[in-house]
Design a protein around this motif. Structure first.
Motif, PDB file in Angstrom:
ATOM      1  N   GLU A   1       0.816  -1.228   0.000  1.00 33.21           N
ATOM      2  CA  GLU A   1       0.000   0.000   0.000  1.00 33.21           C
ATOM      3  C   GLU A   1       0.842   1.267   0.000  1.00 33.21           C
ATOM      4  N   GLY A   2       2.161   1.116   0.150  1.00 30.80           N
ATOM      5  CA  GLY A   2       3.036   2.282   0.002  1.00 30.80           C
ATOM      6  C   GLY A   2       3.008   2.832  -1.413  1.00 30.80           C
ATOM      7  N   ASN A   3       2.594   1.991  -2.364  1.00 26.57           N
ATOM      8  CA  ASN A   3       2.487   2.415  -3.768  1.00 26.57           C
ATOM      9  C   ASN A   3       1.063   2.829  -4.144  1.00 26.57           C
ATOM     10  N   TYR A   4       0.192   2.962  -3.151  1.00 28.04           N
ATOM     11  CA  TYR A   4      -1.226   3.219  -3.402  1.00 28.04           C
ATOM     12  C   TYR A   4      -1.448   4.401  -4.355  1.00 28.04           C
ATOM     13  N   ILE A   5      -0.717   5.465  -4.151  1.00 31.35           N
ATOM     14  CA  ILE A   5      -0.922   6.676  -4.956  1.00 31.35           C
ATOM     15  C   ILE A   5      -0.684   6.430  -6.443  1.00 31.35           C
TER      16      ILE A   5
ATOM     17  N   ASN B   1     -18.585  -9.018   9.522  1.00 32.02           N
ATOM     18  CA  ASN B   1     -18.702  -7.936  10.500  1.00 32.02           C
ATOM     19  C   ASN B   1     -17.350  -7.309  10.825  1.00 32.02           C
ATOM     20  N   ARG B   2     -16.459  -7.310   9.858  1.00 25.96           N
ATOM     21  CA  ARG B   2     -15.147  -6.675  10.002  1.00 25.96           C
ATOM     22  C   ARG B   2     -14.555  -6.479   8.610  1.00 25.96           C
ATOM     23  N   PRO B   3     -13.611  -5.570   8.431  1.00 25.48           N
ATOM     24  CA  PRO B   3     -12.988  -5.395   7.121  1.00 25.48           C
ATOM     25  C   PRO B   3     -12.037  -6.557   6.813  1.00 25.48           C
ATOM     26  N   PHE B   4     -11.602  -6.630   5.573  1.00 22.22           N
ATOM     27  CA  PHE B   4     -10.592  -7.615   5.210  1.00 22.22           C
ATOM     28  C   PHE B   4      -9.282  -7.287   5.925  1.00 22.22           C
ATOM     29  N   THR B   5      -8.472  -8.299   6.137  1.00 21.92           N
ATOM     30  CA  THR B   5      -7.204  -8.139   6.850  1.00 21.92           C
ATOM     31  C   THR B   5      -6.066  -7.942   5.858  1.00 21.92           C
ATOM     32  N   ALA B   6      -5.206  -6.939   6.089  1.00 22.54           N
ATOM     33  CA  ALA B   6      -4.052  -6.690   5.230  1.00 22.54           C
ATOM     34  C   ALA B   6      -2.853  -7.481   5.740  1.00 22.54           C
ATOM     35  N   ARG B   7      -2.242  -8.262   4.850  1.00 25.57           N
ATOM     36  CA  ARG B   7      -1.042  -9.032   5.181  1.00 25.57           C
ATOM     37  C   ARG B   7      -0.116  -8.994   3.974  1.00 25.57           C
ATOM     38  N   TYR B   8       1.083  -8.408   4.129  1.00 29.76           N
ATOM     39  CA  TYR B   8       2.019  -8.296   3.011  1.00 29.76           C
ATOM     40  C   TYR B   8       3.446  -8.412   3.528  1.00 29.76           C
ATOM     41  N   THR B   9       4.218  -9.342   2.941  1.00 31.71           N
ATOM     42  CA  THR B   9       5.598  -9.545   3.392  1.00 31.71           C
ATOM     43  C   THR B   9       6.634  -9.064   2.394  1.00 31.71           C
ATOM     44  N   GLY B  10       6.246  -8.887   1.132  1.00 33.70           N
ATOM     45  CA  GLY B  10       7.243  -8.578   0.110  1.00 33.70           C
ATOM     46  C   GLY B  10       7.857  -9.835  -0.480  1.00 33.70           C
TER      47      GLY B  10
END
Length: 337
Positions: A212-216, A237-246
């Motif tokens: 998400e650092g590249n979102y822009i 009843n919750r948002p999706f979970t973000a998981r990113y390792t590269g």
């Protein structure tokens, strides 16, 4: 308690499912398994063996190579060269493919494309890395030297693909087009044992993996999709979970087991995406489809792309079929100018 089946036993028992079964595939996968054991040992001893850190060289991708990149690349090349099942090999770390010229290799039917150490930028901080491989039948006549045409095939022509993931345990996951199975390495015995039979993506996903650092820099459709995932999910009843390792291997493996989607879209800093079609996207797309998932470049199925060059890059959206289809709808709703 009954002993679990080994990788070698599994390959032999299921060789009838392979349309060209004459023993070569078994030997070829055994070579990959052997090289993977050596890389596993090197990674686990990296700090003691003084092979952490950068090698001070760049590969053809313009990326600074880690010492383990070079070690893993050499190990897979040497192991596959020492067997007679492969007539040529292409690696993410090399500018051109290698044509094995010995007579026994010229008669071989298979070529291998490999990312020897995916996620190697993480190795110095002990984050999971992996090896990705893809196997094709050659299209040039046996007895001749391999050509560009042998390597520039669409992903639909893959006869096998998989990865080794070097984490808390080392696991080899592969497919020959008859489902996906995973085998965990027992270093005490020195063998891989079936631990993840008939892997399938969960019907619904709950994880998304993206830098998400590249979102822009992302296309509007991808931005809208990410925002949609960050909203409250009515069913969960919750948002999706973000998981990113590269590390593609680590993120794909988790998402396939737990249910999720991986995104590396095009952007202003990477107009063609960042991941390599032949070494990363095609093998992962093959695995994803065999596990009930889906992989696209934003417009078409990854495995339907006919590559034009060895190190071609493409946008990559891969994972749970339902989530990939939703991402596809957002991209169609918000097309780029």
């Amino acid at each position: 308690m009954e002993r679990p089946i080994t990788l070698g036993e599994f390959i032999i028992e299921n060789q009838k499912d392979f349309p060209y079964a004459k023993g070569e595939l078994s030997a070829l996968l055994s070579s990959i398994k052997l090289a993977g054991k050596v890389v596993h040992q090197s990674i686990n001893r990296a700090g003691l063996s003084q092979i952490l850190g950068k090698a001070g060289k760049e590969n053809i991708q313009g990326e600074v190579q880690a010492k383990l990149d070079i070690m893993a690349n050499n190990e897979f090349i040497n192991t596959l060269r020492n067997r007679g099942e492969v007539c040529g090999l292409a690696s993410e770390e090399l500018e051109n493919y290698l044509a094995f010229e010995e007579p026994m290799h010229k008669e071989a039917k298979y070529i291998v494309l490999i990312d020897p150490l995916d996620g190697s930028s993480n190795i110095d901080v002990d984050i999971t890395v992996g090896t990705i491989f893809s196997i094709y039948r050659r299209v040039s006549p046996t007895g001749t030297t391999v050509t560009d045409e042998d390597f520039l095939q669409s992903g639909r022509n893959q006869v096998a693909a998989g990865y080794l993931i070097y984490g808390s345990s080392t696991i080899l996951v592969y497919t020959t087009g008859k489902g996906v199975n995973g085998f965990t390495f027992d270093p005490g015995v020195g063998s891989f044992f079936l631990s993840h039979p008939k892997i399938k993506f969960p019907e619904k996903g709950s994880i998304y993996s993206v830098n998400e650092g590249n979102y822009i820099h992302f296309p509007v459709g991808i931005k809208k999709f990410i925002k949609w995932m960050q909203q409250l999910n009515e069913e969960e009843n919750r948002p999706f979970t973000a998981r990113y390792t590269g590390s593609l291997v680590a993120d794909f493996h988790r998402n396939m087991l737990l249910g999720g989607i991986y995104l590396y879209p095009q952007g202003s800093t990477a107009p063609n995406g960042k991941l390599r079609l032949l070494y990363e996207c095609n093998p992962m797309a093959f695995l994803a489809e065999q596990a009930g998932g889906k992989a696209i470049d934003g417009k078409m199925n990854i495995m339907d792309i006919v590559p034009k060059e060895l190190h071609e890059r493409v946008p990559f959206i891969c994972g749970n079929s339902q989530m990939v289809t939703i991402a596809e709808k957002f991209l169609k709703e918000y097309p780029e100018d």
